[in-house]
Motif scaffolding. Structure first.
Motif, PDB file in Angstrom:
ATOM      1  N   TYR A  16       0.715  -1.469   0.052  1.00 56.63           N
ATOM      2  CA  TYR A  16      -0.100  -0.421  -0.011  1.00 56.63           C
ATOM      3  C   TYR A  16       1.475   1.154  -0.100  1.00 56.63           C
ATOM      4  O   TYR A  16       0.639   2.044  -0.693  1.00 56.63           O
ATOM      5  CB  TYR A  16      -1.121   0.017   1.015  1.00 56.63           C
ATOM      6  CG  TYR A  16       0.002  -0.428   2.456  1.00 56.63           C
ATOM      7  CD1 TYR A  16       0.289   0.790   3.422  1.00 56.63           C
ATOM      8  CD2 TYR A  16      -0.587  -1.324   2.638  1.00 56.63           C
ATOM      9  CE1 TYR A  16       1.082   0.182   4.149  1.00 56.63           C
ATOM     10  CE2 TYR A  16       0.479  -2.345   4.130  1.00 56.63           C
ATOM     11  CZ  TYR A  16       1.072  -0.949   5.370  1.00 56.63           C
ATOM     12  OH  TYR A  16       1.501  -1.720   5.608  1.00 56.63           O
ATOM     13  N   CYS A  66       0.635   2.344  -3.999  1.00 60.22           N
ATOM     14  CA  CYS A  66      -0.509   2.346  -4.855  1.00 60.22           C
ATOM     15  C   CYS A  66      -1.161   3.657  -4.339  1.00 60.22           C
ATOM     16  O   CYS A  66      -1.228   3.657  -2.892  1.00 60.22           O
ATOM     17  CB  CYS A  66      -0.762   1.038  -3.984  1.00 60.22           C
ATOM     18  SG  CYS A  66      -2.331   1.552  -4.421  1.00 60.22           S
ATOM     19  N   TRP A  72      -4.541   3.863  -2.614  1.00 61.13           N
ATOM     20  CA  TRP A  72      -4.511   3.450  -1.517  1.00 61.13           C
ATOM     21  C   TRP A  72      -4.184   4.956  -0.525  1.00 61.13           C
ATOM     22  O   TRP A  72      -4.727   4.812   0.346  1.00 61.13           O
ATOM     23  CB  TRP A  72      -4.289   2.423  -1.326  1.00 61.13           C
ATOM     24  CG  TRP A  72      -3.906   2.265   0.580  1.00 61.13           C
ATOM     25  CD1 TRP A  72      -3.258   2.502   1.328  1.00 61.13           C
ATOM     26  CD2 TRP A  72      -4.631   1.991   1.055  1.00 61.13           C
ATOM     27  NE1 TRP A  72      -2.936   2.412   2.523  1.00 61.13           N
ATOM     28  CE2 TRP A  72      -4.274   1.150   2.197  1.00 61.13           C
ATOM     29  CE3 TRP A  72      -5.898   0.938   1.007  1.00 61.13           C
ATOM     30  CZ2 TRP A  72      -5.019   0.873   3.482  1.00 61.13           C
ATOM     31  CZ3 TRP A  72      -6.553  -0.322   2.100  1.00 61.13           C
ATOM     32  CH2 TRP A  72      -5.187   0.184   3.091  1.00 61.13           C
TER      33      TRP A  72
END
Length: 284
Positions: A211, A214, A217
């Motif tokens: 994450y 990302c 995210w």
């Protein structure tokens, strides 16, 4: 005589009414297992059971290899929550005052006398400071030790009690809570005086912290589901209902309700043998 009889009946009715309201105490509820309802903040000791034996031990099959991707144990709050925690002392006093001033329970779904007394006795632990943010707690350490022993009990052929660095590989992320969780887990497997060495932490940990890389995210914009929920009618009604049962003539700020709820689930995971007073407060 007639007036006396009416007075006695009225008094009896009032006592029944008051006692009827006091029948339910959150702290004494043995049917609703509140300790299991806190998602990632739930202590493993509370929710683990015999599901491993029932679901994953297949007759006629013998396990040969195992991968475990495990979350860290119960931790202390974030910096934001630690800094906001003294606000709970103020809310505690305001709630107790609301009940004392009215001399009656503000709502039929209100706190019972015992829950109210325990709330009045609560104090924030000032030894929890921001330099300890998200540190693993002693309960979290014990949870990971116990979890390792549970795996070893069910998969003894794989998780032998002897360690060697060619048979086992361990990794954790670069935080205090995961480092200590790793230590607790290997202590559960191999005992306190083990010489387990984890694998080096990579500069970009795409396996354990994907994450971080990302963008979807990491981006928390106004279109997120969390934002939509916190601006919905059901959220506003829940906040209003909680405020009413605590005796307030207005709706508390969302941050106050969230703070009470956060303390409820943190304390419930830290002390699994008793119910947090903030769980009784934030219940609806």
């Amino acid at each position: 005589m007639r007036n006396l009889l009416i007075s006695i009946l009225a008094l009896s009715f009032l006592q029944i009414f008051v006692h009827g309201q006091d029948d339910y105490c959150f702290g004494k509820d043995t049917e609703r297992l509140q300790t299991r309802h806190f998602t990632s903040k739930t202590a493993y000791q509370i929710i683990k059971g015999t599901h491993i034996e029932k679901e994953y031990l297949v007759p006629g099959c013998k396990p040969k290899k195992m991968w475990i991707l495990h979350r860290h144990g119960t931790r202390l709050p974030t910096t934001k929550t630690i800094k906001a925690a003294p606000r709970l002392d103020i809310l505690r006093d305001e709630i107790v005052k609301n009940y004392r001033v009215r001399r009656t329970r503000p709502d039929t779904n209100a706190l019972c006398q015992e829950d109210l007394i325990f709330l009045g006795m609560w104090k924030w632990n000032n030894s929890i400071t921001v330099d300890q943010e998200e540190y693993l707690t002693s309960q979290g350490y014990e949870d990971l030790k116990g979890t390792a022993k549970t795996y070893q009990r069910y998969y003894g052929d794989i998780l032998t009690k002897n360690y060697n660095n060619t048979y086992y590989k361990f990794r954790h992320t670069n935080t205090q809570r995961t480092t200590e969780s790793f230590k607790a887990f290997v202590e559960g497997l191999f005992g306190q005086n083990n010489n387990v060495q984890p694998e080096p932490i990579p500069e970009q940990d795409l396996l354990l912290r994907p994450y971080d890389y990302c963008e979807s995210w990491r981006a928390h914009d106004y279109s997120s589901e969390s934002y939509k929920f916190k601006h919905s009618a059901i959220w506003n009604k829940t906040t209003a209902d909680i405020s009413k049962r605590l005796g307030f003539q207005y709706s508390l700020e969302s941050m106050d309700v969230e703070l009470m709820w956060d303390m409820c689930r943190y304390e419930q995971a830290w002390h699994v043998d008793r119910t947090s007073v903030w769980c009784s407060v934030s219940k609806i």
